[in-house]
Scaffold this motif. Structure first.
Motif, PDB file in Angstrom:
ATOM      1  N   LYS A  12       0.828  -1.205   0.000  1.00  0.00           N
ATOM      2  CA  LYS A  12       0.000   0.000   0.000  1.00  0.00           C
ATOM      3  C   LYS A  12       0.856   1.246   0.000  1.00  0.00           C
ATOM      4  CE  LYS A  12      -1.327   1.664   3.705  1.00  0.00           C
ATOM      5  NZ  LYS A  12      -1.137   2.753   4.673  1.00  0.00           N
ATOM      6  N   TRP A  15       2.414   2.032  -3.444  1.00  0.00           N
ATOM      7  CA  TRP A  15       1.490   2.638  -4.388  1.00  0.00           C
ATOM      8  C   TRP A  15       1.274   4.112  -4.087  1.00  0.00           C
ATOM      9  CZ3 TRP A  15      -1.731  -2.278  -3.839  1.00  0.00           C
ATOM     10  CH2 TRP A  15      -1.529  -3.103  -4.945  1.00  0.00           C
ATOM     11  N   LEU A  45      -0.384  -2.922  -9.915  1.00  0.00           N
ATOM     12  CA  LEU A  45      -1.822  -3.089  -9.749  1.00  0.00           C
ATOM     13  C   LEU A  45      -2.311  -4.326 -10.506  1.00  0.00           C
ATOM     14  CD1 LEU A  45      -4.639  -2.119  -8.888  1.00  0.00           C
ATOM     15  CD2 LEU A  45      -4.654  -0.653 -10.917  1.00  0.00           C
ATOM     16  N   PHE A  48      -0.790  -7.662  -8.886  1.00  0.00           N
ATOM     17  CA  PHE A  48      -1.430  -8.047  -7.634  1.00  0.00           C
ATOM     18  C   PHE A  48      -2.867  -8.517  -7.867  1.00  0.00           C
ATOM     19  CE2 PHE A  48       1.576  -4.917  -5.344  1.00  0.00           C
ATOM     20  CZ  PHE A  48       2.552  -5.895  -5.289  1.00  0.00           C
ATOM     21  N   SER A  49      -3.515  -7.973  -8.889  1.00  0.00           N
ATOM     22  CA  SER A  49      -4.884  -8.400  -9.189  1.00  0.00           C
ATOM     23  C   SER A  49      -4.937  -9.828  -9.707  1.00  0.00           C
ATOM     24  CB  SER A  49      -5.515  -7.448 -10.214  1.00  0.00           C
ATOM     25  OG  SER A  49      -5.654  -6.150  -9.676  1.00  0.00           O
ATOM     26  N   TRP A  54      -4.715 -12.897  -1.330  1.00  0.00           N
ATOM     27  CA  TRP A  54      -4.212 -11.644  -0.774  1.00  0.00           C
ATOM     28  C   TRP A  54      -4.043 -11.750   0.733  1.00  0.00           C
ATOM     29  CZ3 TRP A  54      -7.419  -7.115  -3.350  1.00  0.00           C
ATOM     30  CH2 TRP A  54      -7.059  -7.031  -4.702  1.00  0.00           C
ATOM     31  N   VAL A  79      -4.979  -1.733  -3.508  1.00  0.00           N
ATOM     32  CA  VAL A  79      -5.649  -1.925  -4.796  1.00  0.00           C
ATOM     33  C   VAL A  79      -6.809  -0.938  -4.955  1.00  0.00           C
ATOM     34  CG1 VAL A  79      -7.020  -3.547  -6.169  1.00  0.00           C
ATOM     35  CG2 VAL A  79      -4.927  -4.309  -5.062  1.00  0.00           C
ATOM     36  N   TYR A  83      -6.795   1.558  -7.985  1.00  0.00           N
ATOM     37  CA  TYR A  83      -7.909   1.452  -8.941  1.00  0.00           C
ATOM     38  C   TYR A  83      -8.570   2.814  -9.136  1.00  0.00           C
ATOM     39  CZ  TYR A  83     -12.370  -0.232 -10.911  1.00  0.00           C
ATOM     40  OH  TYR A  83     -13.472  -0.454 -11.710  1.00  0.00           O
ATOM     41  N   VAL A  98      -9.229  -5.812 -12.396  1.00  0.00           N
ATOM     42  CA  VAL A  98      -8.982  -5.256 -11.062  1.00  0.00           C
ATOM     43  C   VAL A  98     -10.269  -5.253 -10.248  1.00  0.00           C
ATOM     44  CG1 VAL A  98      -8.169  -3.250  -9.770  1.00  0.00           C
ATOM     45  CG2 VAL A  98      -7.085  -3.850 -11.944  1.00  0.00           C
ATOM     46  N   LEU A 102     -10.608  -7.059  -6.651  1.00  0.00           N
ATOM     47  CA  LEU A 102     -10.891  -6.249  -5.470  1.00  0.00           C
ATOM     48  C   LEU A 102     -12.210  -6.670  -4.840  1.00  0.00           C
ATOM     49  CD1 LEU A 102     -10.157  -3.909  -3.616  1.00  0.00           C
ATOM     50  CD2 LEU A 102     -11.184  -2.335  -5.290  1.00  0.00           C
TER      51      LEU A 102
END
Length: 205
Positions: A12, A15, A45, A48-49, A54, A79, A83, A98, A102
């Motif tokens: 986090k 990002w 992004l 990780f998607s 997670w 995310v 996003y 995404v 999410l």
């Protein structure tokens, strides 16, 4: 990536740092560096998607794949922010990828918050209103709800839970006459680093 990667709050933070750096460099005319930051943020992004899990613990313990706690919260929050920030730079297919990831993982957090204890989830924090784990977990859920508002029907339930939780947390914090927190300064700062982005974003509703 590994099937069950080690997670941390660092995703986090990376990002956020990348997006802020992008904004600063664009304003200063550093287009080449800003483009590199943007490409890294978008690549992270999308990568990780694609991860199936997670849920994670900072120590990478074997139970990390199923744990629904702060590692999952860090990923959800990261995310959700990415996003929102990068939405207009994603293709419709990328947005769908995404959004699906999410939504899936935010629902996992919602289930952990509203269902009884499960040892594979480690969701002991569900009613611990004075515990930073609850603050992290439901602030991440609340940001996911705001990011997917109008795009995922489940987001209304997520937002209702998060706003109710933080109305209770607010009552607790207003009782702190000297501004301290029983878990100490570090955990107070950690909890606020998740709580404040969520409650600030609620101002637009």
């Amino acid at each position: 990536p590994p099937i069950c990667p080690k997670q941390s709050h660092q995703h986090k933070k990376e990002w956020v740092a990348q997006k802020l750096a992008l904004i600063e460099k664009e304003s200063l005319g550093h287009e080449e560096e800003a483009l590199a930051d943007y490409l890294r943020a978008k690549a992270a992004l999308l990568a990780f998607s694609s991860w199936p899990s997670w849920g994670g613990r900072w120590d990478g313990a074997p139970a990390a794949c199923t744990t629904r706690d702060s590692g999952l919260a860090a990923m959800i929050m990261g995310v959700a922010l990415a996003y929102d920030w990068l939405y207009n730079d994603l293709t419709p297919a990328e947005q769908a990828t995404v959004r699906a990831a999410l939504g899936q993982h935010a629902q996992e957090m919602y289930e952990a918050a509203t269902q009884l204890w499960r040892p594979d989830w480690l969701n002991w924090w569900g009613k611990s209103y004075s515990q930073n784990h609850l603050h992290l977990d439901e602030a991440g859920l609340g940001l996911a709800a705001l990011a997917l508002e109008g795009e995922d029907a489940r987001s209304a339930d997520w937002l209702a839970l998060a706003t109710d939780t933080f109305s209770r947390v607010r009552a607790l914090r207003e009782g702190e006459a000297d501004g301290t927190w029983h878990e100490g300064l570090n955990y107070q700062a950690l909890g606020l680093s998740y709580t404040l982005p969520f409650v600030y974003s609620l101002r637009r509703l």
